[in-house]
Design a protein around this motif. Structure first.
Motif, PDB file in Angstrom:
ATOM      1  N   GLU A   1       2.934  35.564 -26.312  1.00  0.00           N
ATOM      2  CA  GLU A   1       3.333  34.688 -26.069  1.00  0.00           C
ATOM      3  C   GLU A   1       3.689  33.359 -25.431  1.00  0.00           C
ATOM      4  OE1 GLU A   1       7.278  36.842 -26.630  1.00  0.00           O
ATOM      5  OE2 GLU A   1       6.927  37.814 -24.753  1.00  0.00           O
TER       6      GLU A   1
ATOM      7  N   LEU B   1       6.722  21.227 -24.638  1.00  0.00           N
ATOM      8  CA  LEU B   1       6.478  23.261 -23.669  1.00  0.00           C
ATOM      9  C   LEU B   1       7.001  22.726 -22.404  1.00  0.00           C
ATOM     10  CD1 LEU B   1       4.657  25.587 -23.318  1.00  0.00           C
ATOM     11  CD2 LEU B   1       3.657  23.956 -21.706  1.00  0.00           C
TER      12      LEU B   1
ATOM     13  N   SER C   1       0.498  31.250 -27.219  1.00  0.00           N
ATOM     14  CA  SER C   1       1.303  30.445 -27.921  1.00  0.00           C
ATOM     15  C   SER C   1       1.522  29.363 -27.934  1.00  0.00           C
ATOM     16  CB  SER C   1       2.392  31.498 -28.826  1.00  0.00           C
ATOM     17  OG  SER C   1       4.026  31.971 -28.356  1.00  0.00           O
ATOM     18  N   PHE C   2       3.144  29.022 -26.880  1.00  0.00           N
ATOM     19  CA  PHE C   2       3.898  28.179 -26.664  1.00  0.00           C
ATOM     20  C   PHE C   2       2.282  27.156 -25.907  1.00  0.00           C
ATOM     21  CE2 PHE C   2       7.724  30.740 -26.094  1.00  0.00           C
ATOM     22  CZ  PHE C   2       8.155  30.370 -27.262  1.00  0.00           C
TER      23      PHE C   2
ATOM     24  N   LYS D   1      10.566  24.442 -22.814  1.00  0.00           N
ATOM     25  CA  LYS D   1      10.831  25.652 -22.715  1.00  0.00           C
ATOM     26  C   LYS D   1      11.341  25.985 -21.896  1.00  0.00           C
ATOM     27  CE  LYS D   1      10.261  30.398 -23.724  1.00  0.00           C
ATOM     28  NZ  LYS D   1      11.257  30.379 -24.988  1.00  0.00           N
TER      29      LYS D   1
END
Length: 553
Positions: A10, A22, A13-14, A25
């Motif tokens: 994960e 980013l 992927s970010f 997030k």
């Protein structure tokens, strides 16, 4: 401390996102950790510290007060033309300066009025302005009752801003025998867009051409060339020097700069001082680039983005040393705490290689461009590139309504004049000291070492965690981190465990394990806290390394 809750897949992927995407997030994670959770009622809610964006938390108050004082005078000028309720007329030029002098005498209590008068007096003295014409331009423009004429930049504004650029970007030593033409834009962001767009539309660059980027660099310079509109072949010029093991110098070795000598490299983009390392180019690097242009690549176009130049003592832009080859980009946003004002300029000296390249184009290309700009001039082939930038910014057809709004141009003028006063120079010293103090606090908390450098702007700092790992615990520890974690894993841990938000340096084409900290947007002591949290995360990795048996020795 627990590890980041996201899986390695994960996190990987970010990591493909732009650093600024980013960051969102990280903010979401940090905010979620600030909320009460089941079984955790009454826990201490920690503040989120977002050092991911470079919006400064200071503002220059003096020139803003002067701007508002000017507004009151401009309204008075409007009311003397037409006096109906809530209805005024366009200010008149004749006698405007005398009426302003009377306004100053009769409104001594108005905040900013003294600074406004000092700014106008300085401009009249330094640039030889006719007082009525200059005061009228300021007053009428602050009301915003006209289109910008000329659309590129107002005549008095251009002279003032040119003086500011000579002082702050050229270290009071502008190129001899050269005149700098300016295009006022909606911040540095618009300037970047206009430059890439017009170079392509005018056939100076073509899709797939080879350009160079001096990296690490502000992400749009990485992302724009990859768009299908441009599809440029990008050569990376890397600042990869170390001062000692584990301490990056963020400087360019001669062999990297030598990449610009290849004539197939049509353009180089440089943020100077850099973002994120925040260092102005070393004099020897500038000299090497000047030599390359003189001897090997004379038509190299240099786009130099100098927004952080005012944070370095004695800063001198590449545009001063390479006036014929450089497109200068400058924004007032960071120095004056004015990101919301959207104030920027593109500068191009009148004698330049871009206009030479336009003149040397073949008949077919000139015919194509003649049709593009034919509605603007009977001799479109004579249009200078800087004027084509203006037209292209409004799809040519709306050239007659092009230009930065006049109130914005007034604010740009007052910021520039403020810098020329003693008060502006004291302000500059103060904001420089602010970022340097924050850097010291960050490093105190993090116990990390950086290179000493007199050309450091200190607006940001880029810290290479992998290099720090090797410096403090050896190459085995650095190898362990690379093999077992994703480069952005520390940033996820910081957000989740400490509510600290930083950006990944790899997204700026820097080392994958580096992090960027903005030193502009938080309170001073917050940087001490961020340093402590960064060190705690770093120590956590060391504990995991030792627990794995790899660091038992």
């Amino acid at each position: 401390m627990p590890k980041a809750s996201l899986s390695r897949a994960e996190i990987r992927s970010f990591a493909q996102l732009s650093p600024f995407e980013l960051k969102d997030k990280f903010i979401t994670i940090a905010q979620s950790e600030q909320s009460d959770k089941p079984g955790q009622k009454g826990k201490t809610i920690r503040a989120m510290l977002n050092a991911g964006r470079g919006n400064p938390n200071w503002v220059a108050t003096g020139p803003r007060e002067a701007y508002h004082a000017l507004g009151y005078f401009a309204i008075a000028e409007s009311r003397r033309v037409w006096t109906a309720d809530n209805l005024g007329g366009m200010p008149e030029e004749a006698g405007c300066a005398d009426r302003f002098a009377h306004f100053v005498r009769t409104h001594p209590e108005l905040p900013g009025i003294e600074l406004l008068q000092a700014s106008i007096d300085l401009a009249v003295k330094r640039f030889g302005f006719v007082p009525d014409a200059f005061v009228h331009e300021l007053a009428d423009s602050s009301i915003g009752d006209n289109y910008p004429v000329p659309g590129r930049i107002l005549s008095h504004v251009e002279q003032v801003v040119r003086g500011y650029v000579a002082d702050e970007m050229f270290d009071h030593r502008p190129p001899e025998g050269q005149n700098l033409s300016l295009f006022a834009t909606e911040g540095g962001t618009a300037a970047m867009c206009y430059i890439f767009d017009s170079l392509l539309k005018n056939g100076i660059l073509r899709k797939g051409d080879r350009i160079a980027l001096m990296v690490p660099v502000f992400t749009p310079y990485l992302e724009i060339p990859e768009l299908d509109t441009y599809g440029f072949d990008v050569v990376r010029v890397e600042a990869n020097l170390f001062t000692e093991t584990g301490v990056r110098q963020w400087r360019y070795p001669p062999e990297e700069i030598a990449k610009l000598a290849d004539p197939s490299v049509r353009m180089v983009c440089c943020v100077n001082p850099s973002n994120p390392p925040s260092l102005a180019l070393a004099p020897q690097v500038a000299e090497q680039i000047v030599g390359i242009v003189a001897e090997q690549n004379p038509n190299l176009i240099v786009v130099t983005d100098d927004v952080y130049g005012t944070f370095v003592e004695g800063f001198r832009s590449l545009a001063a040393d390479l006036p014929r080859n450089s497109l200068l980009v400058y924004s007032y946003s960071k120095h004056y705490g004015a990101t919301g004002w959207r104030l920027g300029v593109i500068g191009l000296h009148d004698d330049n290689v871009i206009d030479d390249l336009l003149a040397a184009q073949g008949a077919e290309e000139k015919e194509r461009l003649g049709k593009r700009y034919g509605s603007l001039s009977l001799h479109p082939e004579r249009m200078r590139f800087i004027d084509r930038l203006v037209a292209d910014s409004r799809q040519v057809a709306l050239n007659h309504t092009a230009g930065l709004s006049l109130p914005q141009q007034v604010m740009m003028t007052l910021f520039s004049l403020f810098d020329m006063l003693d008060e502006g120079q004291e302000y500059k010293k103060r904001i420089r000291s602010i970022v340097r103090q924050r850097l010291e606090l960050l490093l105190e908390g993090a116990h990390m070492k950086i290179s000493e450098d007199p050309k450091r702007a200190a607006y940001y700092i880029e810290l290479d965690l992998l290099a720090e790992a090797e410096r403090t615990l050896g190459k085995e520890f650095a190898d362990y981190l690379e093999q077992n974690y994703e480069p952005v894993d520390p940033l996820f841990r910081l957000a989740e465990q400490t509510s600290v938000v930083l950006l990944n340096g790899g997204g700026f084409d820097g080392p994958e394990w580096s992090v960027r900290v903005s030193l502009a947007n938080l309170d001073d002591l917050d940087y001490l806290k961020i340093g402590h949290q960064l060190r705690a995360i770093f120590d956590e990795y060391a504990q995991e390394w030792r627990a794995s048996g790899a660091g038992a020795a």
